[in-house]
Motif scaffolding. Structure first.
Motif, mmCIF file in Angstrom:
data_model
loop_
_atom_site.group_PDB
_atom_site.id
_atom_site.type_symbol
_atom_site.label_atom_id
_atom_site.label_comp_id
_atom_site.label_asym_id
_atom_site.label_seq_id
_atom_site.Cartn_x
_atom_site.Cartn_y
_atom_site.Cartn_z
ATOM 1 N N UNK A 1 7.210 5.223 -7.873
ATOM 2 C CA UNK A 1 7.856 3.909 -7.869
ATOM 3 C C UNK A 1 7.248 3.065 -6.761
ATOM 4 N N UNK A 2 7.371 1.749 -6.919
ATOM 5 C CA UNK A 2 6.936 0.834 -5.860
ATOM 6 C C UNK A 2 7.932 0.880 -4.710
ATOM 7 N N UNK B 1 -2.351 7.586 5.059
ATOM 8 C CA UNK B 1 -2.114 7.446 6.496
ATOM 9 C C UNK B 1 -0.967 8.336 6.947
ATOM 10 N N UNK B 2 0.143 8.288 6.185
ATOM 11 C CA UNK B 2 1.307 9.107 6.558
ATOM 12 C C UNK B 2 2.237 9.285 5.372
ATOM 13 N N UNK B 3 3.082 10.299 5.479
ATOM 14 C CA UNK B 3 4.112 10.576 4.473
ATOM 15 C C UNK B 3 5.422 10.846 5.206
ATOM 16 N N UNK B 4 6.502 10.329 4.691
ATOM 17 C CA UNK B 4 7.816 10.636 5.261
ATOM 18 C C UNK B 4 8.898 10.325 4.238
ATOM 19 N N UNK B 5 10.070 10.904 4.473
ATOM 20 C CA UNK B 5 11.207 10.639 3.587
ATOM 21 C C UNK B 5 11.784 9.260 3.880
ATOM 22 N N UNK B 6 12.342 8.641 2.852
ATOM 23 C CA UNK B 6 12.955 7.327 3.004
ATOM 24 C C UNK B 6 14.454 7.464 3.159
ATOM 25 N N UNK C 1 13.489 9.900 -1.519
ATOM 26 C CA UNK C 1 12.102 9.648 -1.943
ATOM 27 C C UNK C 1 11.132 9.903 -0.795
ATOM 28 N N UNK C 2 9.920 10.263 -1.148
ATOM 29 C CA UNK C 2 8.843 10.375 -0.172
ATOM 30 C C UNK C 2 8.037 9.084 -0.201
ATOM 31 N N UNK D 1 0.819 -1.219 0.000
ATOM 32 C CA UNK D 1 0.000 0.000 0.000
ATOM 33 C C UNK D 1 0.851 1.267 0.000
ATOM 34 N N UNK D 2 2.169 1.098 -0.126
ATOM 35 C CA UNK D 2 3.071 2.251 -0.154
ATOM 36 C C UNK D 2 3.325 2.703 -1.592
ATOM 37 N N UNK D 3 3.651 3.982 -1.707
ATOM 38 C CA UNK D 3 4.004 4.552 -3.000
ATOM 39 C C UNK D 3 5.183 5.491 -2.796
ATOM 40 N N UNK D 4 6.206 5.374 -3.644
ATOM 41 C CA UNK D 4 7.352 6.274 -3.567
ATOM 42 C C UNK D 4 7.193 7.396 -4.590
ATOM 43 N N UNK D 5 7.513 8.615 -4.151
ATOM 44 C CA UNK D 5 7.559 9.745 -5.080
ATOM 45 C C UNK D 5 9.009 10.204 -5.140
ATOM 46 N N UNK D 6 9.598 10.141 -6.319
ATOM 47 C CA UNK D 6 11.011 10.462 -6.508
ATOM 48 C C UNK D 6 11.165 11.847 -7.125
#
Length: 205
Positions: free
Chosen positions: A154-155, A102-107, A125-126, A62-67
């Protein structure tokens, strides 16, 4: 007497040699048994490791990465959520507040240089986590509209799968460029699917 001693010594030598042979046979049996048990344990360990990777991958579905989203000092979770909503709105989500984020944070760890007072290298990435997978898939389907913003979706995959994907990526790109030869080319996690065949880092020649 000399002949008797010679025969006796010969018998002793033969007895010792026979004992050594028997010991070697038992050692061979023990070695083979141990090797068999080690092979079983290694197989079970590989299977357990594979299951753990699959579970980790499932927990991230259920996660999504934004680069490519710029990063700055003092960035808060509220700032990040607003940025993510802005991105979603600009790719076609009319009401991003209604998404089950649910939440957003940097990886990963930050790469801030205190002396220079700025971040160096590519922005982290977020990670956006959705409660509802339908919302996640809805956003994912609009990923092609990100080109105008300069960002990429990205996944969120386990590190081992990411490493395997990097290894397979040149083969994926090559197969994609040969569309006159291959009808279907797809990368699913760390599996490269070309027509009806599936390749991994273990069977890719």
């Amino acid at each position: 007497h000399q002949e008797f001693r010679t025969v006796e010594n010969t018998n002793r030598v033969s007895s010792v040699e026979e004992s050594i042979k028997n010991i070697n046979k038992r050692l061979d049996i023990i070695e083979n048994t141990l090797q068999s048990k080690i092979s079983v344990l290694e197989k079970e360990n590989r299977q357990m490791h594979t299951k753990m990777i699959k579970l980790e991958s499932y927990s991230r579905k259920n996660n999504l990465l934004i680069l490519g989203v710029p990063e700055y000092e003092g960035e808060t979770s509220v700032d990040m959520i607003q940025t993510v909503k802005w991105i979603f709105f600009n790719i076609g989500i009319e009401y991003p507040d209604e998404l089950s984020v649910i939440r957003c944070h940097r990886k990963g760890a930050p790469s801030f240089n205190a002396r220079l007072g700025r971040f160096y290298g590519a922005p982290r990435p977020i990670i956006v986590r959705f409660q509802n997978p339908v919302d996640r898939d809805r956003v994912w389907e609009l990923r092609y509209y990100l080109k105008d913003l300069g960002y990429t979706f990205a996944d969120d995959l386990p590190e081992e799968i990411e490493r395997n994907r990097k290894t397979l990526w040149p083969s994926y790109k090559k197969a994609r460029s040969m569309r006159n030869k291959y009808h279907h080319v797809e990368m699913v996690e760390d599996r490269l699917i070309i027509d009806s065949k599936t390749y991994t880092v273990h069977n890719m020649s």
